[in-house]
Each structure stands twice: as structure tokens, then as C-alpha cells.
Motif scaffolding. Sequence first.
Motif, PDB file in Angstrom:
ATOM      1  N   ILE A 149       0.760  -1.353  -0.167  1.00  0.00           N
ATOM      2  CA  ILE A 149      -0.051  -0.089   0.064  1.00  0.00           C
ATOM      3  C   ILE A 149       0.914   1.299   0.124  1.00  0.00           C
ATOM      4  CG2 ILE A 149      -1.797  -1.290   1.173  1.00  0.00           C
ATOM      5  CD1 ILE A 149      -0.900   0.151   3.732  1.00  0.00           C
ATOM      6  N   ASP A 150       0.354   2.172  -0.258  1.00  0.00           N
ATOM      7  CA  ASP A 150       1.235   3.532  -0.494  1.00  0.00           C
ATOM      8  C   ASP A 150       0.324   4.571   0.509  1.00  0.00           C
ATOM      9  OD1 ASP A 150       2.138   6.169  -1.057  1.00  0.00           O
ATOM     10  OD2 ASP A 150       2.059   6.031  -3.175  1.00  0.00           O
ATOM     11  N   VAL A 151       1.172   4.835   1.646  1.00  0.00           N
ATOM     12  CA  VAL A 151       1.030   5.722   2.817  1.00  0.00           C
ATOM     13  C   VAL A 151       1.996   6.938   2.589  1.00  0.00           C
ATOM     14  CG1 VAL A 151       0.626   6.023   5.326  1.00  0.00           C
ATOM     15  CG2 VAL A 151       0.249   3.688   4.038  1.00  0.00           C
ATOM     16  N   ARG A 152       1.258   8.017   2.248  1.00  0.00           N
ATOM     17  CA  ARG A 152       1.819   9.370   1.886  1.00  0.00           C
ATOM     18  C   ARG A 152       3.094   9.211   1.137  1.00  0.00           C
ATOM     19  NH1 ARG A 152      -0.205   9.189   6.736  1.00  0.00           N
ATOM     20  NH2 ARG A 152       1.824   8.760   7.742  1.00  0.00           N
ATOM     21  N   GLY A 153       3.297   8.238  -0.032  1.00  0.00           N
ATOM     22  CA  GLY A 153       4.385   8.141  -0.887  1.00  0.00           C
ATOM     23  C   GLY A 153       5.433   7.203  -0.292  1.00  0.00           C
ATOM     24  N   GLU A 154       4.978   6.415   0.817  1.00  0.00           N
ATOM     25  CA  GLU A 154       6.005   5.490   1.416  1.00  0.00           C
ATOM     26  C   GLU A 154       5.066   3.993   1.063  1.00  0.00           C
ATOM     27  OE1 GLU A 154       7.601   3.648   5.652  1.00  0.00           O
ATOM     28  OE2 GLU A 154       6.360   5.306   5.337  1.00  0.00           O
ATOM     29  N   LEU A 155       5.787   3.031   0.335  1.00  0.00           N
ATOM     30  CA  LEU A 155       5.346   1.727   0.040  1.00  0.00           C
ATOM     31  C   LEU A 155       5.603   0.877   1.435  1.00  0.00           C
ATOM     32  CD1 LEU A 155       6.614   1.145  -3.536  1.00  0.00           C
ATOM     33  CD2 LEU A 155       4.470   1.856  -2.889  1.00  0.00           C
ATOM     34  N   ILE A 156       4.581   0.074   1.694  1.00  0.00           N
ATOM     35  CA  ILE A 156       4.903  -0.513   3.044  1.00  0.00           C
ATOM     36  C   ILE A 156       3.805  -1.835   2.585  1.00  0.00           C
ATOM     37  CG2 ILE A 156       3.753  -0.877   5.386  1.00  0.00           C
ATOM     38  CD1 ILE A 156       3.563   2.223   5.618  1.00  0.00           C
ATOM     39  N   SER A 157       4.738  -2.908   2.916  1.00  0.00           N
ATOM     40  CA  SER A 157       4.173  -4.349   2.810  1.00  0.00           C
ATOM     41  C   SER A 157       2.987  -4.548   3.549  1.00  0.00           C
ATOM     42  CB  SER A 157       5.236  -5.629   3.184  1.00  0.00           C
ATOM     43  OG  SER A 157       6.296  -5.251   2.408  1.00  0.00           O
ATOM     44  N   LEU A 158       1.946  -5.290   2.994  1.00  0.00           N
ATOM     45  CA  LEU A 158       0.791  -5.427   3.661  1.00  0.00           C
ATOM     46  C   LEU A 158       0.350  -6.868   3.916  1.00  0.00           C
ATOM     47  CD1 LEU A 158      -1.829  -3.994   4.716  1.00  0.00           C
ATOM     48  CD2 LEU A 158      -2.880  -4.317   2.467  1.00  0.00           C
ATOM     49  N   VAL A 159       0.121  -7.439   5.135  1.00  0.00           N
ATOM     50  CA  VAL A 159      -0.398  -8.737   5.172  1.00  0.00           C
ATOM     51  C   VAL A 159      -1.567  -8.809   5.987  1.00  0.00           C
ATOM     52  CG1 VAL A 159       2.245  -9.640   5.331  1.00  0.00           C
ATOM     53  CG2 VAL A 159       1.181  -8.965   7.358  1.00  0.00           C
ATOM     54  N   SER A 160      -2.280  -9.924   5.978  1.00  0.00           N
ATOM     55  CA  SER A 160      -3.362 -10.267   6.924  1.00  0.00           C
ATOM     56  C   SER A 160      -3.082 -11.363   7.953  1.00  0.00           C
ATOM     57  CB  SER A 160      -4.549 -10.837   5.952  1.00  0.00           C
ATOM     58  OG  SER A 160      -4.308 -12.093   5.485  1.00  0.00           O
ATOM     59  N   MET A 161      -3.853 -11.441   8.929  1.00  0.00           N
ATOM     60  CA  MET A 161      -3.698 -12.385   9.833  1.00  0.00           C
ATOM     61  C   MET A 161      -3.879 -13.772   9.371  1.00  0.00           C
ATOM     62  SD  MET A 161      -3.503 -10.905  12.793  1.00  0.00           S
ATOM     63  CE  MET A 161      -3.959 -11.847  14.038  1.00  0.00           C
ATOM     64  N   LYS A 162      -4.734 -13.814   8.297  1.00  0.00           N
ATOM     65  CA  LYS A 162      -4.926 -15.324   7.615  1.00  0.00           C
ATOM     66  C   LYS A 162      -3.301 -15.487   6.882  1.00  0.00           C
ATOM     67  CE  LYS A 162      -7.931 -17.828   4.730  1.00  0.00           C
ATOM     68  NZ  LYS A 162      -9.066 -17.963   4.068  1.00  0.00           N
ATOM     69  N   GLY A 163      -2.587 -14.591   6.622  1.00  0.00           N
ATOM     70  CA  GLY A 163      -1.524 -14.742   5.853  1.00  0.00           C
ATOM     71  C   GLY A 163      -0.169 -15.101   6.646  1.00  0.00           C
ATOM     72  N   ILE A 164      -0.464 -14.898   7.895  1.00  0.00           N
ATOM     73  CA  ILE A 164       0.693 -15.179   8.979  1.00  0.00           C
ATOM     74  C   ILE A 164       0.555 -16.289   9.916  1.00  0.00           C
ATOM     75  CG2 ILE A 164       1.622 -14.297  10.918  1.00  0.00           C
ATOM     76  CD1 ILE A 164       2.354 -12.593   8.590  1.00  0.00           C
ATOM     77  N   PHE A 165      -0.836 -16.560  10.325  1.00  0.00           N
ATOM     78  CA  PHE A 165      -0.975 -17.903  11.098  1.00  0.00           C
ATOM     79  C   PHE A 165      -2.041 -18.742  10.345  1.00  0.00           C
ATOM     80  CE2 PHE A 165      -0.705 -14.023  14.193  1.00  0.00           C
ATOM     81  CZ  PHE A 165       0.522 -14.657  14.770  1.00  0.00           C
ATOM     82  N   LYS A 166      -1.649 -19.947  10.736  1.00  0.00           N
ATOM     83  CA  LYS A 166      -2.465 -21.049  10.427  1.00  0.00           C
ATOM     84  C   LYS A 166      -3.719 -21.381  11.241  1.00  0.00           C
ATOM     85  CE  LYS A 166       1.460 -23.558   8.604  1.00  0.00           C
ATOM     86  NZ  LYS A 166       2.200 -25.056   8.443  1.00  0.00           N
ATOM     87  N   TRP A 167      -4.772 -21.588  10.532  1.00  0.00           N
ATOM     88  CA  TRP A 167      -5.964 -21.282  11.184  1.00  0.00           C
ATOM     89  C   TRP A 167      -6.704 -22.598  11.054  1.00  0.00           C
ATOM     90  CZ3 TRP A 167      -7.287 -17.098  14.306  1.00  0.00           C
ATOM     91  CH2 TRP A 167      -6.483 -16.092  14.090  1.00  0.00           C
ATOM     92  N   GLY A 168      -6.406 -23.552  11.786  1.00  0.00           N
ATOM     93  CA  GLY A 168      -7.015 -24.985  11.801  1.00  0.00           C
ATOM     94  C   GLY A 168      -6.577 -25.391  10.348  1.00  0.00           C
ATOM     95  N   THR A 169      -7.270 -26.024   9.429  1.00  0.00           N
ATOM     96  CA  THR A 169      -6.919 -26.748   8.206  1.00  0.00           C
ATOM     97  C   THR A 169      -7.105 -25.692   7.092  1.00  0.00           C
ATOM     98  OG1 THR A 169      -9.305 -27.205   7.872  1.00  0.00           O
ATOM     99  CG2 THR A 169      -7.930 -28.789   8.890  1.00  0.00           C
ATOM    100  N   THR A 170      -7.321 -24.411   7.423  1.00  0.00           N
ATOM    101  CA  THR A 170      -7.414 -23.350   6.378  1.00  0.00           C
ATOM    102  C   THR A 170      -5.826 -22.992   5.809  1.00  0.00           C
ATOM    103  OG1 THR A 170      -7.232 -21.623   7.827  1.00  0.00           O
ATOM    104  CG2 THR A 170      -9.432 -22.541   7.158  1.00  0.00           C
ATOM    105  N   SER A 171      -5.906 -22.404   4.422  1.00  0.00           N
ATOM    106  CA  SER A 171      -4.548 -22.048   3.898  1.00  0.00           C
ATOM    107  C   SER A 171      -4.032 -20.790   4.638  1.00  0.00           C
ATOM    108  CB  SER A 171      -4.692 -21.624   2.489  1.00  0.00           C
ATOM    109  OG  SER A 171      -3.564 -21.147   1.844  1.00  0.00           O
TER     110      SER A 171
END
Length: 783
Positions: A674-696
Motif C-alpha cells: 500500500i502507499d501511505v503518503r508516498g511510502e510503500l509498505i508491505s501488507l499482510v493479513s492475519m490469515k497470511g501469517i498464522f495457520k487457522w486450523g486446516t485453512t490455508s
Amino acid sequence: MTNDNPPPTSDSGSPFSDDMAQYLQVYIDESEEELDGLVEAILKLEGNPHHDEALHKAFRMLHSLKGSSGMLGFEIVGNFAHELEDRFERYRSGQAILDRETTTLVLKCVDYFRLFLGRLRSDDLNQGDPTELLNQLQEHERHRSSNPETPAVVMTTMPVMTISGGLHLVVRFRPGLQLADLKARLIVARLSSIGEIISCEPPIDDAHSFDELPLFSLTLVTDRKIDEVRKIANVDGVEAIEIQGNELNMKLLVPSGPVPSGPTTIVEPPPERPFTAEATTPAPPESSAPPDASAIASDVTPGKSETEAPDAKIQSSETLRVDIGRLDRLMNLTGELVVANARFSQIASDMSPLFRNSAVFKKSRELTDRLRERFESLRQSRQQSFDKDDVWMQITQGLDEDLEALDRQSILWAEGHRHFADISDAVDQLTRVSKNLQRGVLNTRMVPVGPLFNRFKRVIRDLSTERRKQVQLIIQGEKTELDKRMIDALGDPLLHLVRNSIDHGMEGPEQRRAAGKPVVGTIVLEAAHRGNSVWITVRDDGAGINTDRIRTRIIERGLATAAQVNEMTEAQTISHIWHPGFSTAESVTEISGRGVGMDIVRSTISELSGTIEVASTPGVGTTFTIRLPLTLAIIHSLMMRYQNDYFSIPLDDVREIVSIPRDQIHVVHRHVTIDVRGELISLVSMKGIFKWGTTSNSPELSTTSTTRTANVVVIHARGKTLGLTVDSLVGRADLVIKSLTENFQPVRGLSGASILGDGAVCLMIDSAALIDLAAERTLTGAV
């Protein structure tokens, strides 16, 4: 120095008598404080051997250590302290000088006391054998006296001030006074700081053997006035003080006899200065037994006339030594109170829409009144037609009863409204008390970092001498306070950082001179409060971190290829110093080179819920910055929800909160950004970090979601920034954090859990670990 008689044992098998065993922990704690003060005074004397205050302080510390050791039966330790005390008496009187070589030997003697206290903490009563240290001191003194090049400390033909006369004091205690021997020791210690006690009856070292001590006498040689002496000796418990003798006469005498030949050192009398008592460390009693509150001396303010306080006694300092375990339990109970208070607040909040809305009661009353009016109209209009109808009579009677029931319900609701107002006031009061209690308990655990920083004066002196470098230590912010548990845990990390600054960072005198730097290098230890955190900085003006050598070691150890290393930034290269086993030292020394120190530093700081960052400039120096929460028990947090679960992030790790339109979320080189006032910041979700049961564990940050915007919490830790998407933001909360490791099992990326007011579990996110996990997921192609 031998002792064939071990300390007496009690019937229970303890190596101490029943009366003394309870004072063992007090003895250890007080002795460690005395040793810290002794080292500080010795190092000050190394720079200025004639420092009057430091000489008196060192003498008092040894005198107290000798007395308390003797009372607990540690005769070897007490006798050795007595030997050192005799030497500092000669330093005070000018008969000898504490030079650098002697300082090194004396510091080794301090190490003997520290080793003994360490064994004592482990229930090992071995006092050790300081005979070898004593022999080294005596040999050094004989060598000095026989070496003609060593300046002899003698009196020249200059006028030297001597004293004659004295005051005889008889101190009478209040009948039945407990711990009178400690009072006597306190008085002796205070009077010793303003003059010389040439006799004492009974001998102060034997005072503890008397069941009762109604009075004691002493002879004091001093230049103070009688009224001032009386004021200093008048502590709580003293019934009367009798003083005989004249004001002290000062004479200038010229010594007779030949003046010794050879190099001489003129010893001038110290300048006269008024008596002052240290605010935090008044002249301590010899005994380690805990006296009553009045036995601890406080300040004596110089300059106050007797007319201002003619009979004022010296007030006691209100201090109490409490076991840290008790404070831990008190903190846990306070945390439970915070949780219970949150529960009450939640219940009151849920009930508030019903009882806070006064319009509900008004509308209910109005509805009842309208129904009654219409029913009365109906009854009057149909009275003649239905007055003999039994069915009508039953209906009207039932409607009357229903209306009466509505009236009663309205009255009950009104009473409930009044009671709810009382409940709300009680919950508000409980909240205020809970917060004040929480703040009070936290403040009880807070101690200044000054004593921790002062320990490194000795470390830097020894290491700089060993490495043949000249280094000075500057301490800033020593009054900054931090939780006692965290102070205890910080010793080893700071020791590793200081050692590395001297061994790796600091150049030798010739290199510094060639680089145009001062020959003496500088290490700065600084502490400061910033928001809800404490920032500790370890800064040196050395050569900085050699990134070329780090890159070479990275390739040698197979941590990255040469091509990958060439693409690394300076910050990415330097970050490899935290890798386990990583070292750039050319050889292994006793100080460093094995590659375990920095890894320990980072791990320990992480366990304290803190972060550490490093910045280095070649030729200028290196700065390590540690950020720690004020306490580990209660954390100021930002709460959020994700998939109907609660999560929290320490507020100090939250840089900002932004709402990003879905069409402005892009994928750049497989990185969702994402672009926050000209600064590019990597974006993740909770689902992208932790394993929630059998979900990806795929992030699935869709730009075509039904919601037009995404809630993003921008996290900053260890100099890195990351955006985290959440479903909704709940708000700020003070959470009582419980360890997952102790109660369940460690989960990387989570630092603990808390119970909310409604009973739900809230997981605390470890910001630094979350950023590392996001980077690993990116490298493996998961993001």
C-alpha cells in the motif's frame, strides 16, 4: 585467616541461630548494596586519591560489612573486611595513598565478597579463604615501602593541623527500648562522620551481646559545637545525652625530627566542610538485622539554627525492604482486579441503553395513561348498555387489573433506574480505585537504573586495562525508573553490549590519535522515558561496525550467496550480527569472539517484550537502542477483531491506523503493498501469517472485496514497518497479560493472552516476531 569454629546451628539444622536466620536475606541484599557503593567510591578514588567524601564512604561501607558479617557468624568475612577497613583508615589519615595498583588489588578483594554472597544465595556457607588476597596486599605494601622511587607519604615541614581535647558523651536510652544495640551502632556511625571516636564503653562490637543496654558512653574528637553533636546523636529512642568537655581546640604544630629523604608527597589536611547525611544512603548501622523504622537515619539539614528546631529529633526515613515475590503476587491480584473491574464495566455498559434512556420510562407512563383514559371513555359511553352484562363486567375488571400491573411495573422500572445510577457510580469508583491501585503497585516495583549502570564502571575499567585501551563511561538518565524484574534481567544484555563496544568497537590509543579522535574513547549509557516505554541507549565513539567483514562472514557461513549479499542494504547486512553463532572476531578471547553474545542480547530483550535496534557509522561509532515497556504485567494496547476473535497490539508498536481503498492495494514483485503518503509498505493479513486450523495460510488480500476499504494497522518494530489488515478496530485497553509459554505452549508471533470483561480471550501480538514471520512467508513465496 582461618576459622575452625563454624557458625552455630539451630535445632532445626539451620547453620544460623533461630534469631539470626531470618536476617540472612537482609544481610545479602544490604551487603550487595554496600559493595556497589564501595566500588563506586574506589573508582572515584582512583582518579582522585584525596577525595574526602569517597574515602569516608568506602570506610563506612567496610565498617558496616564487617559488623553485619560478624553478627551472623561469618568471622572470616568480617575479619577480612576489618583488614581492608584498617587500610582505608590509613588512606583517610594520609598515611598511605590508594594508587592504581592498590586499587586493582582492592577490587579483587571486593570480588571475594561478591563470590561469597553468590554462594550464600545458593545456600552454600563456604566463606572461602581470602589469605592469598591478603598476602598480595601485604606484599604490595612492603614493595612500596622498600621502593625508593615510590613517593613516601610523609609530613614535611609545612604546618600540619592536629587536634587536642575531646567530648565525653553518655547516651541514655528509653527504658525497655528494643534493639538498643542497633541504636548505639547508628549513633556511633553518625558521630564517626564528624570526628574520631577514640573510646567507647561498652565496646560497640560487643553491644549486641547485652540483653539490655540502658546507656553507653564514648569519647569524640571533633571540631563541631556541642549543640551540633547533641543534635546528630539524638535519634529516636534516646532519653538523654550528657556531654562533658570543652569545645575542641585546634593547634598548628610543626613536627620535630629529621625529614625523611627521597621523593615525598605533601599531604594537606582536607578543607573543613559541614556535615551532611546522604539522602538515600545515610550512615548505615553495623548490624544487618532489620531495625525498627526509627533506626534508619535521614537527612540532617545544615544551616538550621537551634531556634528553628531546638529539640527536633532526627526523623527516620520511611523505607521497607519487601521480597520481590510478594510484589509479584500483589501484581497478579491487581491484574485480577483489573479484569473483574472490566467485567463490571462491561455489564454496566450493556445495561446502560435500557436504564440511561429516561424517555423509555416517560413513554411507558404516557402509554399507560392513554390506555386508562380510552378505557374510561369506552366504559362511560357503554355503561348503560353493558352495566348488567356479566361478560363486560369481567372484561372491565381484567383491564383495570392490567393497568394497575402496568403502573406497578413502571414504578419498579423507576426504582431500577435509580439503583442503576448507584451501580454506575460504584463502578466508576471501582474503576478509579482499580487504576490508582494498579498505578501504586507498578510504582512500588519501579527502581532507578542508576545502580545497574554504575556496575559497568568497574567492568569498563577492567576491560579497558586488559585490552590496553583508554575508555571512559558517561551515565545519563540514571534516575529513570524501570520494573525491578526487568532491571535484574538487563544485566547480562548490557554487559554483552559494553564488552563488544570495548573489544570490537573501540580503537587503541594510537589508532584514535591517527584518526584525529581523542585518545580516550567514550561509552555512553543513557536511559529515558518516552511515552509508555523506557529507552536505553548504549553508544560508543569507536570505529563502527565493519560491514565488509560481516558480508565476508555471511558468505563463509553459507547464510547467503555472494549475489544476495551484494544486494543487501547496510541495515540488512548489520542485522546479521543477531544471527546465532555469528561473529566477526578474528580470534576468540575471554571477552568475545564465540558468536553467542548478541544472540543472547536479542533473545533476552524479546523475552522482556522489548526491541533492540542498532545504528552504526564507520569511523564515528555505534549505537544500540533498547526499547522496553515500563512493566511486563499490564500493557497499553490497541484491540482489534479478526474473524470474530480478539487480538491486541502494544500501543508503542502502532505507528498509525489508516483506511485504504481496495483499489489502491497493489502487488509489486509478489509483495502486497500500500502507499501511505508516498511510502510503500508491505501488507499482510492475519490469515497470511498464522495457520487457522486446516485453512490455508495465504493472505488472500482481495482488491475486489464487498467492502470498499480495508482497515490497516501500521506496525513498527526493530526499525521495520508492516501493514496488518483487520476486520474492525475495538479501541484502546489496558490488558493484564499472561504468558502462553507458562500456561499453554509458545506460539511464534504471539506474546501472551488476556481475559476481557465479557470473558473472551484476547491474544497479544508480538510485533517484532510478526514482522519476521511476514518476511519469511514472503521469501518462501507464501505471500
